[in-house]
Design an enzyme around this catalytic site. Structure first.
Site, PDB file in Angstrom:
ATOM      1  N   HIS A 166       0.834  -1.196   0.000  1.00  9.93           N
ATOM      2  CA  HIS A 166       0.000   0.000   0.000  1.00  9.93           C
ATOM      3  C   HIS A 166       0.875   1.254   0.000  1.00  9.93           C
ATOM      4  O   HIS A 166       2.037   1.202   0.396  1.00  9.93           O
ATOM      5  CB  HIS A 166      -0.874   0.036   1.261  1.00  9.93           C
ATOM      6  CG  HIS A 166      -1.972  -0.973   1.304  1.00  9.93           C
ATOM      7  ND1 HIS A 166      -2.158  -1.835   2.358  1.00  9.93           N
ATOM      8  CD2 HIS A 166      -2.974  -1.232   0.426  1.00  9.93           C
ATOM      9  CE1 HIS A 166      -3.226  -2.594   2.133  1.00  9.93           C
ATOM     10  NE2 HIS A 166      -3.733  -2.255   0.961  1.00  9.93           N
ATOM     11  N   CYS A 253      -2.387  -0.186   9.827  1.00  7.79           N
ATOM     12  CA  CYS A 253      -3.422  -1.125   9.363  1.00  7.79           C
ATOM     13  C   CYS A 253      -4.351  -1.584  10.483  1.00  7.79           C
ATOM     14  O   CYS A 253      -5.485  -1.993  10.230  1.00  7.79           O
ATOM     15  CB  CYS A 253      -2.799  -2.377   8.758  1.00  7.79           C
ATOM     16  SG  CYS A 253      -1.396  -2.107   7.697  1.00  7.79           S
TER      17      CYS A 253
HETATM   18  N1  GLY Z   1      -2.766  -9.168   4.792  1.00  5.57           N
HETATM   19  C1  GLY Z   1      -3.204  -7.860   4.550  1.00  5.57           C
HETATM   20  C2  GLY Z   1      -3.661  -7.724   3.157  1.00  5.57           C
HETATM   21  O1  GLY Z   1      -3.097  -8.367   2.295  1.00  5.57           O
HETATM   22  O2  GLY Z   1      -4.569  -7.022   2.836  1.00  5.57           O
END
Ligand code: GLY
Length: 258
Positions: A166, A253
């Protein structure tokens, strides 16, 4: 800098190790992940946040990564449409709790996809990553909702940048106009208006951290970045994130902060 008073968290479920990952760091130890999550919650509370603790949700192995399900600002909330099919149902699971806090809610619609991990707020501006998870249409819809609320935004294409899932795997906002950025993104023209703090290449994972009110929460084990943060004078909390890292997760996250 946004002042935070609350956060939503969800612990990893028993099947956490069956979630998505692109890294090869071994299987996570779920018991240790739960301990690390408890430390994470304690750190948020130490920073003054009241927590809404959702129950573990084994229907979705990645559901502890609540950040990907919504974008929350002090003016509106946007429910996302995660780019990984296995995570799509996580949004319906988070929606009721988002609705208890916000009346102005938007929603990313097909064919748009958007993961919260691709969205980095820098005061009244948002950087939106175009990634394997967030597509141009999802970014376009989000930019429109943010503009309605009076925010500006810029997209940053991170496809082809190796080692980051991300956008916020590679940049985070420290506050006071300082944007922390990995080398691979540091020279992007999108960031040219900001004071760039480069992350040492061996410490790329440290690029995801949390500035919560006066404090900065960092991943433990990255001494150069810790020294950098301390050098700027921010109180610092370092947390072991080893088990979440194995599943492509990092500090931001694990919560929705507002
Ligand atoms: N394990 C977090 C994701 O891949 O979205």
């Amino acid at each position: 800098m946004t002042a935070f008073t609350r956060a939503i968290v969800r612990p990893p479920a028993a099947n956490f190790a069956q979630g998505l990952t692109s890294v090869d760091l071994g299987m996570p130890d779920v018991a240790l992940a739960l301990e690390q999550h408890a430390q994470y919650c304690a750190a948020l509370e130490q920073c003054g946040l009241a927590l809404t603790r959702l129950p573990a949700d084994a229907r979705f192995a990645d559901s502890t990564f609540v950040e990907d399900t919504a974008i929350i600002t002090d003016r509106c909330a946007i429910l996302t449409r995660p780019g990984a099919g296995s995570r799509a149902g996580e949004v319906a699971a988070i929606e009721p709790i988002v609705r208890t806090h916000f009346s102005r809610i938007h929603r990313i619609a097909a064919p748009g996809t958007l993961d919260g991990g691709d969205v980095c707020q820098v005061d009244a501006h948002f950087f939106i990553g175009i990634s394997e998870r967030t597509n141009a249409e999802g970014a376009r819809q989000l930019a429109g909702f943010l503009a309605q609320a009076g925010f500006t935004s810029t997209t940053v294409d991170i496809r082809g940048v190796s080692g980051i899932l991300h956008l916020k795997s590679g940049i985070s906002y420290l506050g006071d106009k300082r944007l922390v950025v990995i080398d691979a993104l540091a020279d992007r023209p999108e960031f040219s208006d900001h004071a760039i703090v480069r992350i040492d290449a061996e410490e790329n994972y440290a690029a995801n951290f949390l500035r919560i009110n006066e404090s900065v929460i960092v991943s433990a084990g990255f001494p150069r970045f810790e020294a950098c943060v301390r050098g700027f004078g921010y109180p610092l909390i370092a947390l072991d994130m080893s088990e979440f890292r194995k599943m492509d997760g990092a500090l931001s996250c694990l919560s929705l902060r507002f």
